[in-house]
Design a protein around this motif. Structure first.
Motif, PDB file in Angstrom:
ATOM      1  N   LEU A  68       0.846  -1.191   0.000  1.00  0.00           N
ATOM      2  CA  LEU A  68       0.000   0.000   0.000  1.00  0.00           C
ATOM      3  C   LEU A  68       0.884   1.245   0.000  1.00  0.00           C
ATOM      4  O   LEU A  68       1.558   1.545   0.992  1.00  0.00           O
ATOM      5  N   ALA A  69       0.880   1.985  -1.124  1.00  0.00           N
ATOM      6  CA  ALA A  69       1.804   3.116  -1.287  1.00  0.00           C
ATOM      7  C   ALA A  69       1.131   4.318  -1.937  1.00  0.00           C
ATOM      8  O   ALA A  69       1.786   5.103  -2.617  1.00  0.00           O
ATOM      9  N   ALA A  70      -0.179   4.485  -1.722  1.00  0.00           N
ATOM     10  CA  ALA A  70      -0.904   5.537  -2.447  1.00  0.00           C
ATOM     11  C   ALA A  70      -0.966   6.863  -1.715  1.00  0.00           C
ATOM     12  O   ALA A  70      -1.148   7.903  -2.332  1.00  0.00           O
ATOM     13  N   GLY A  71      -0.835   6.853  -0.379  1.00  0.00           N
ATOM     14  CA  GLY A  71      -1.162   8.037   0.414  1.00  0.00           C
ATOM     15  C   GLY A  71      -0.136   9.146   0.370  1.00  0.00           C
ATOM     16  O   GLY A  71       0.996   8.984  -0.082  1.00  0.00           O
ATOM     17  N   ILE A 113       1.526  -3.155  -6.282  1.00  0.00           N
ATOM     18  CA  ILE A 113       1.736  -1.912  -5.527  1.00  0.00           C
ATOM     19  C   ILE A 113       0.594  -0.960  -5.845  1.00  0.00           C
ATOM     20  O   ILE A 113       0.372  -0.612  -7.012  1.00  0.00           O
ATOM     21  N   VAL A 114      -0.151  -0.571  -4.815  1.00  0.00           N
ATOM     22  CA  VAL A 114      -1.230   0.397  -4.995  1.00  0.00           C
ATOM     23  C   VAL A 114      -0.618   1.786  -4.858  1.00  0.00           C
ATOM     24  O   VAL A 114      -0.119   2.155  -3.783  1.00  0.00           O
ATOM     25  N   VAL A 115      -0.620   2.561  -5.943  1.00  0.00           N
ATOM     26  CA  VAL A 115       0.025   3.869  -5.978  1.00  0.00           C
ATOM     27  C   VAL A 115      -1.020   4.957  -6.222  1.00  0.00           C
ATOM     28  O   VAL A 115      -2.090   4.712  -6.753  1.00  0.00           O
ATOM     29  N   GLY A 116      -0.665   6.172  -5.831  1.00  0.00           N
ATOM     30  CA  GLY A 116      -1.551   7.321  -6.044  1.00  0.00           C
ATOM     31  C   GLY A 116      -0.742   8.595  -6.054  1.00  0.00           C
ATOM     32  O   GLY A 116      -0.340   9.095  -7.098  1.00  0.00           O
ATOM     33  N   PHE A 117      -0.429   9.116  -4.869  1.00  0.00           N
ATOM     34  CA  PHE A 117       0.361  10.332  -4.737  1.00  0.00           C
ATOM     35  C   PHE A 117       1.760  10.123  -5.326  1.00  0.00           C
ATOM     36  O   PHE A 117       2.454   9.173  -4.993  1.00  0.00           O
ATOM     37  N   MET A 118       2.146  11.022  -6.247  1.00  0.00           N
ATOM     38  CA  MET A 118       3.449  10.941  -6.910  1.00  0.00           C
ATOM     39  C   MET A 118       3.694   9.551  -7.500  1.00  0.00           C
ATOM     40  O   MET A 118       4.809   9.008  -7.454  1.00  0.00           O
TER      41      MET A 118
END
Length: 574
Positions: A68-71, A113-118
């Motif tokens: 979890l790497a979206a925040g 890998i769940v990504v979002g920010f950058m």
């Protein structure tokens, strides 16, 4: 328990007494379990694992991992303005790369890998480690429950891992038994759970509980259960504002077993100071803002403490910190700010007002990038727009400032800025009658310009939050938008920021004019309210195109444009 004993026998070849000590149960319990394993053909009389036992272990082999790497990692200021926290380096190695390598070491190579920010910063991992991306477009709105929902199809036989954690030793295994959630033996206030000797998790009877680490292993049975729970959450999307661990509590019980890890074996990196304490030489500690602080305050990393993100501003991202016995605020320009604010004009304004005793103490201001370091005003509280005594003092300060005869070489062109923000949003307005309302607002321009009595340096952003009371002193801060204009515009700005109705607006006007405001001037202020409402409505629409939402404030500004343009045109007989 069966697979755990099998794993110990296969990998460590240790005695039953040693297994009992390591697992934390009685020798009698282990002996009983071993007898059952022998009876079922998983181990032979020599206590060696059989083919059937190996097959059982293989069926409990972790297959994949979800990272979890979206925040945002908002507590990671100032680092999170330049790099997502999963890529922070410890001992020269990005956190997420260390996690991936540890997974590879136990044979797990199916990694999501769940990504979002950058998210673009993580792109290189696709080529380097053959990972797969899941894009979370709502990382600004929801917590990681939504990220896990997006990855729900990959939960079976999977590890769930936060990206901001550093493990001293590899926490993963090629064989797991029951599902578990990882806790630390460290007792903390923000956990209500306590891991029992045999792995059960119960609510703590005290105010302290075992620290929740964030890592979990989910087997086949629990993978299906958690997927069903996530699908139920999707039917009530407000629940996505919670962390994913929320679904582990069902009927007041924790649905997974607990596993404990020593607090010495991992570090969760949620703040600048936690990274500094783990790796003082990390390259990410030297952000541009930190270098400025070190240079201006003549200090080093150890001299900066208690870093906290401030409430997310409409234009900037700022953080608070302490140095020695003093407190400071570092401003970092927010997303899209360069389009909105002329930093050289701002610099000129601060130079013009620096000798006034009621503005913030600026230690550093860069006219090229907008970085600003200022001293924190102690014992400070913002003006309460519902406290009439405070509001009257704010209007007196504005009046005093407008009479100070301070001049700058730039002006604030209201109607030009309305068009400018409209162009920035690059598309049709969300308001169906926008063209009609804009035409009405622009029809007020000649009336306003005919009745301007004088031009003075105006704050423009004169909202209640920028008036700061500290003991017996009143400050007016944040002069980003300031320029030469009609002083009456600042009255209008205060009114619409406070979201006043007409009765409160009239009271505000009389505070400024000491009950000497004539009817024509009042109507001109109404006209400014209409024009400024349209200005900030366009500003909000532009910001919304960047993913930022200001809720009721944005609609209120459009309502001011619509209602007060009508009032003034009726007054003028048009």
């Amino acid at each position: 328990m069966n697979t755990l004993i099998l794993k110990k026998i296969m990998t460590n070849r240790i005695s039953q007494r040693e297994i009992a000590l390591e697992v934390g149960v009685s020798l009698g319990k282990i002996n009983k379990e071993v007898s059952i394993l022998k009876k079922n053909g998983y181990i032979n009389e020599k206590n060696s694992i059989t083919k059937k036992g190996k097959d059982l272990l293989e069926s409990n082999h972790p297959r994949r991992a979800i990272i979890l790497a979206a925040g945002y990692g908002m507590r990671m200021v100032p680092i999170n303005t330049e790099e997502p926290k999963g890529l922070l380096e410890v001992n020269g190695e990005p956190l997420i790369e260390r996690i991936i390598k540890q997974l590879y070491n136990v044979g797990i190579k199916e990694i999501y890998i769940v990504v979002g920010f950058m998210k673009e910063h993580y792109e290189y991992l696709i080529d380097k480690f053959d990972v797969k991306f899941i894009i979370n477009s709502h990382y600004e709105t929801y917590k990681n429950m939504y990220s896990l929902f997006l990855a729900r199809d990959y939960l079976i036989n999977s590890y769930i891992i936060p990206c901001d954690i550093w493990f001293k030793e590899n926490p993963f295994s090629n064989v797991e038994g029951e599902s578990y959630y990882l806790f630390s033996k460290e007792q903390v206030i923000n956990s209500k759970w306590k891991v029992q000797p045999r792995g059960g998790v119960k609510k703590s009877s005290k105010e302290l509980g075992d620290r929740m680490v964030g890592l979990a292993f989910i087997n086949r049975r629990d993978g299906k259960l958690i997927k069903d729970l996530l699908n139920k959450v999707n039917q009530s999307p407000n629940l996505f504002h919670n962390f994913w661990e929320k679904i582990l509590e069902q009927n007041k019980k924790f649905i997974l077993k607990g596993k404990l890890i020593s607090s010495d074996n991992f570090k969760e990196i949620n703040s600048y100071e936690e990274l500094r304490d783990l790796d003082f030489n990390s390259s990410h500690l030297q952000s541009d803002s930190i270098k400025i602080i070190e240079n201006i305050l003549k200090t080093d990393l150890n001299g900066i403490s208690n870093i906290k993100v401030l409430k997310k501003g409409m234009t900037n991202r700022s953080f608070f910190f302490e140095h020695n016995d003093d407190k400071y605020i570092m401003r970092i320009p927010g997303k899209g700010t360069d389009e909105l604010i002329n930093r050289h004009d701002e610099f000129e304004t601060y130079e013009a007002i620096k000798d006034l005793g009621w503005t913030e103490n600026i230690l550093y201001l860069n006219p090229n990038n907008g970085y600003k370091l200022s001293k924190f005003i102690k014992n400070a509280k913002n003006c309460n727009p519902n406290d009439l005594q405070q509001v009257a003092k704010c209007m007196d300060l504005l009046r005093k400032f407008h009479s100070s005869n301070i001049k700058v070489n730039h002006c604030f062109n209201l109607y030009k800025q309305i068009n400018f923000y409209e162009d920035l949003r690059n598309g049709q307005s969300a308001y169906r009658d926008y063209k009609t309302i804009k035409k009405r607002v622009f029809k007020l321009r000649p009336f306003i310009e005919r009745n301007v009595k004088k031009k003075a340096l105006c704050h423009i952003d004169a909202n209640p939050d920028n008036f700061i009371f500290s003991k017996n002193h009143l400050y007016l801060i944040d002069w980003e938008y300031a320029g030469m204009q009609d002083p009456d515009i600042d009255i209008a700005m205060f009114a619409i920021y406070a979201m006043y109705d007409q009765q409160k607006i009239d009271k505000l006007i009389q505070f400024y004019y000491h009950n000497q405001c004539d009817s024509l001037t009042k109507q001109k202020i109404y006209a400014y309210i209409a024009a400024c409402g349209l200005l900030w409505s366009n500003w909000c629409e532009y910001k919304q195109s960047l993913g930022l939402d200001f809720g009721a404030y944005s609609i209120a500004q459009y309502r001011y444009a619509k209602e007060y343009s009508k009032k003034v045109l009726n007054y003028l007989g048009e």
